[in-house]
Design a protein around this motif. Structure first.
Motif, PDB file in Angstrom:
ATOM      1  N   GLU A  50       0.861  -1.184   0.000  1.00 27.51           N
ATOM      2  CA  GLU A  50       0.000   0.000   0.000  1.00 27.51           C
ATOM      3  C   GLU A  50       0.898   1.235   0.000  1.00 27.51           C
ATOM      4  O   GLU A  50       2.015   1.182   0.512  1.00 27.51           O
ATOM      5  N   HIS A  51       0.432   2.311  -0.594  1.00 29.03           N
ATOM      6  CA  HIS A  51       1.230   3.537  -0.521  1.00 29.03           C
ATOM      7  C   HIS A  51       0.316   4.747  -0.455  1.00 29.03           C
ATOM      8  O   HIS A  51      -0.908   4.607  -0.486  1.00 29.03           O
ATOM      9  N   ILE A  91      10.176  -5.864  -6.486  1.00 24.23           N
ATOM     10  CA  ILE A  91       9.400  -4.790  -5.840  1.00 24.23           C
ATOM     11  C   ILE A  91       9.886  -3.428  -6.301  1.00 24.23           C
ATOM     12  O   ILE A  91       9.107  -2.530  -6.578  1.00 24.23           O
ATOM     13  N   LYS A 116      13.452   3.093   2.701  1.00 24.01           N
ATOM     14  CA  LYS A 116      12.900   2.056   3.587  1.00 24.01           C
ATOM     15  C   LYS A 116      12.055   2.643   4.709  1.00 24.01           C
ATOM     16  O   LYS A 116      11.019   2.095   5.057  1.00 24.01           O
ATOM     17  N   SER A 117      12.519   3.750   5.288  1.00 23.13           N
ATOM     18  CA  SER A 117      11.742   4.282   6.416  1.00 23.13           C
ATOM     19  C   SER A 117      11.205   5.696   6.242  1.00 23.13           C
ATOM     20  O   SER A 117      10.575   6.219   7.147  1.00 23.13           O
ATOM     21  N   ARG A 118      11.405   6.300   5.043  1.00 28.93           N
ATOM     22  CA  ARG A 118      10.870   7.644   4.839  1.00 28.93           C
ATOM     23  C   ARG A 118       9.936   7.757   3.627  1.00 28.93           C
ATOM     24  O   ARG A 118       9.397   8.820   3.368  1.00 28.93           O
ATOM     25  N   ALA A 119       9.776   6.669   2.887  1.00 28.67           N
ATOM     26  CA  ALA A 119       8.818   6.702   1.774  1.00 28.67           C
ATOM     27  C   ALA A 119       7.569   5.944   2.231  1.00 28.67           C
ATOM     28  O   ALA A 119       7.671   4.848   2.786  1.00 28.67           O
ATOM     29  N   PHE A 121       5.316   3.611   2.156  1.00 21.15           N
ATOM     30  CA  PHE A 121       4.859   2.306   1.686  1.00 21.15           C
ATOM     31  C   PHE A 121       4.635   1.414   2.909  1.00 21.15           C
ATOM     32  O   PHE A 121       5.353   1.536   3.910  1.00 21.15           O
ATOM     33  N   TRP A 122       3.684   0.503   2.797  1.00 20.63           N
ATOM     34  CA  TRP A 122       3.444  -0.476   3.871  1.00 20.63           C
ATOM     35  C   TRP A 122       3.203  -1.828   3.220  1.00 20.63           C
ATOM     36  O   TRP A 122       2.447  -1.947   2.250  1.00 20.63           O
ATOM     37  N   LYS A 123       3.840  -2.851   3.794  1.00 22.03           N
ATOM     38  CA  LYS A 123       3.756  -4.192   3.198  1.00 22.03           C
ATOM     39  C   LYS A 123       2.924  -5.114   4.071  1.00 22.03           C
ATOM     40  O   LYS A 123       3.067  -5.124   5.306  1.00 22.03           O
ATOM     41  N   LYS A 124       2.107  -5.917   3.421  1.00 24.45           N
ATOM     42  CA  LYS A 124       1.313  -6.916   4.142  1.00 24.45           C
ATOM     43  C   LYS A 124       1.600  -8.284   3.541  1.00 24.45           C
ATOM     44  O   LYS A 124       1.524  -8.449   2.315  1.00 24.45           O
ATOM     45  N   TRP A 133       0.714  -7.241   8.670  1.00 25.68           N
ATOM     46  CA  TRP A 133       1.503  -6.082   8.251  1.00 25.68           C
ATOM     47  C   TRP A 133       2.942  -6.299   8.683  1.00 25.68           C
ATOM     48  O   TRP A 133       3.207  -6.712   9.812  1.00 25.68           O
ATOM     49  N   VAL A 134       3.870  -6.007   7.798  1.00 24.46           N
ATOM     50  CA  VAL A 134       5.290  -6.120   8.127  1.00 24.46           C
ATOM     51  C   VAL A 134       5.653  -4.946   9.043  1.00 24.46           C
ATOM     52  O   VAL A 134       5.365  -3.795   8.726  1.00 24.46           O
ATOM     53  N   ALA A 135       6.247  -5.254  10.195  1.00 26.44           N
ATOM     54  CA  ALA A 135       6.621  -4.199  11.141  1.00 26.44           C
ATOM     55  C   ALA A 135       7.949  -3.586  10.729  1.00 26.44           C
ATOM     56  O   ALA A 135       8.837  -4.281  10.236  1.00 26.44           O
ATOM     57  N   ALA A 136       8.070  -2.275  10.933  1.00 24.49           N
ATOM     58  CA  ALA A 136       9.349  -1.612  10.669  1.00 24.49           C
ATOM     59  C   ALA A 136      10.369  -2.101  11.688  1.00 24.49           C
ATOM     60  O   ALA A 136      10.025  -2.414  12.824  1.00 24.49           O
TER      61      ALA A 136
ATOM     62  N   MET B  78       6.878   3.376   8.213  1.00 25.28           N
ATOM     63  CA  MET B  78       6.866   2.955   6.807  1.00 25.28           C
ATOM     64  C   MET B  78       7.801   1.769   6.566  1.00 25.28           C
ATOM     65  O   MET B  78       8.812   1.620   7.247  1.00 25.28           O
ATOM     66  N   THR B  79       7.440   0.966   5.609  1.00 28.23           N
ATOM     67  CA  THR B  79       8.255  -0.222   5.285  1.00 28.23           C
ATOM     68  C   THR B  79       8.437  -0.314   3.769  1.00 28.23           C
ATOM     69  O   THR B  79       7.952  -1.242   3.114  1.00 28.23           O
ATOM     70  N   GLY B  80       9.150   0.659   3.231  1.00 27.65           N
ATOM     71  CA  GLY B  80       9.430   0.626   1.795  1.00 27.65           C
ATOM     72  C   GLY B  80      10.623  -0.271   1.483  1.00 27.65           C
ATOM     73  O   GLY B  80      11.159  -0.929   2.359  1.00 27.65           O
ATOM     74  N   GLY B  81      11.016  -0.251   0.231  1.00 25.45           N
ATOM     75  CA  GLY B  81      12.192  -0.998  -0.197  1.00 25.45           C
ATOM     76  C   GLY B  81      11.919  -2.452  -0.502  1.00 25.45           C
ATOM     77  O   GLY B  81      10.810  -2.909  -0.434  1.00 25.45           O
TER      78      GLY B  81
END
Lengths: 147, 81
Positions: A50-51, A91, A116-119, A121-124, A133-136, B78-81
């Motif tokens: 998701e973004h 990806i 990775k931590s400033r754009a 996006f969220w991954k499930k 949901w993938v945790a940071a 957030m979890t990009g990349g």
């Protein structure tokens, strides 16, 4: 510099070839490709990404602009997908071009650490039995300190 | 203003965006108003340490003023990349 946010797959080879063409002042091109990793149990069916349309493009552009300036890059490319992906799918990718490889490598790592931590996006991760949901990771946030 | 929710915040509240009229001066005050509405908001906003906020598509803080903001988004790290 180019930033693309899309649900469609990208052709890694074609992107790298196009990116590397006509760079008279660059002696180095570094690329990184992110792949959907399977979960530990090995039964990942779908990774849903998701973004935040609008903010995503703005955040990636800002990060890429900073990389261009800090490492005097000849060019930079960021492609990040969203939507439903499967294990092994590509990806995202970054490419950096610089006069020397050190700058190209460092700028690529900077881009990766920041997006990775400033754009936004969220991954499930979706398996037959679960959807999580993938945790940071704390490490991801800590990785920004070195820049 | 428009309030947007992403990832598990969206799932807990049950919608992706909504229009809210508020006199809150800061993000934290807005969160207090939302929490008081219904349980699903209270649950979503239970731990602000687990949340991030963007004002008009720029990452911000919970003590930031929101006067004149058009769009406020709440989401997990957030979890990009």
């Amino acid at each position: 510099m180019r930033v693309l946010v899309q649900d469609a797959p990208f052709d890694l080879g074609a992107e790298v070839t196009e990116f590397s063409t006509g760079l008279d002042n660059a002696g180095a091109v570094v690329t990184f490709t992110g792949i959907v990793r399977d979960v530990a149990s090995g039964d990942l069916q779908v990774m849903e990404i998701e973004h935040y349309p609008g903010m995503t493009e703005a955040a990636l552009t800002k990060i890429a602009q900073e990389a261009m300036q800090r490492w005097s890059l000849a060019d930079a490319l960021v492609i990040h997908r969203h939507g439903r992906l499967g294990p092994g799918d590509q990806i995202m990718m970054v490419a950096t071009a610089a006069r020397h490889r050190k700058d190209a490598f460092e700028a690529a790592e900077f881009l990766m650490d920041y997006l990775k931590s400033r754009a936004p996006f969220w991954k499930k991760e979706i398996t037959k039995d679960s959807a999580d949901w993938v945790a940071a990771k704390d490490d991801d946030e800590a990785a920004l300190d070195r820049w | 203003m428009d309030i947007l929710y992403f990832a598990w915040v969206r799932e807990r509240i049950g919608l992706p965006r909504e229009r809210v009229d508020s006199d809150a001066a800061t993000v934290a005050e807005l969160v207090d108003e939302l929490r008081a509405r219904e349980d699903r908001y209270a649950v979503a906003f239970e731990d602000l340490g687990a949340l991030r906020v963007a004002i008009d598509q720029e990452l911000s803080d919970f003590d930031a003023p929101i006067a004149g903001a058009r769009e406020i988004a709440f989401f997990p790290p957030m979890t990009g990349g």
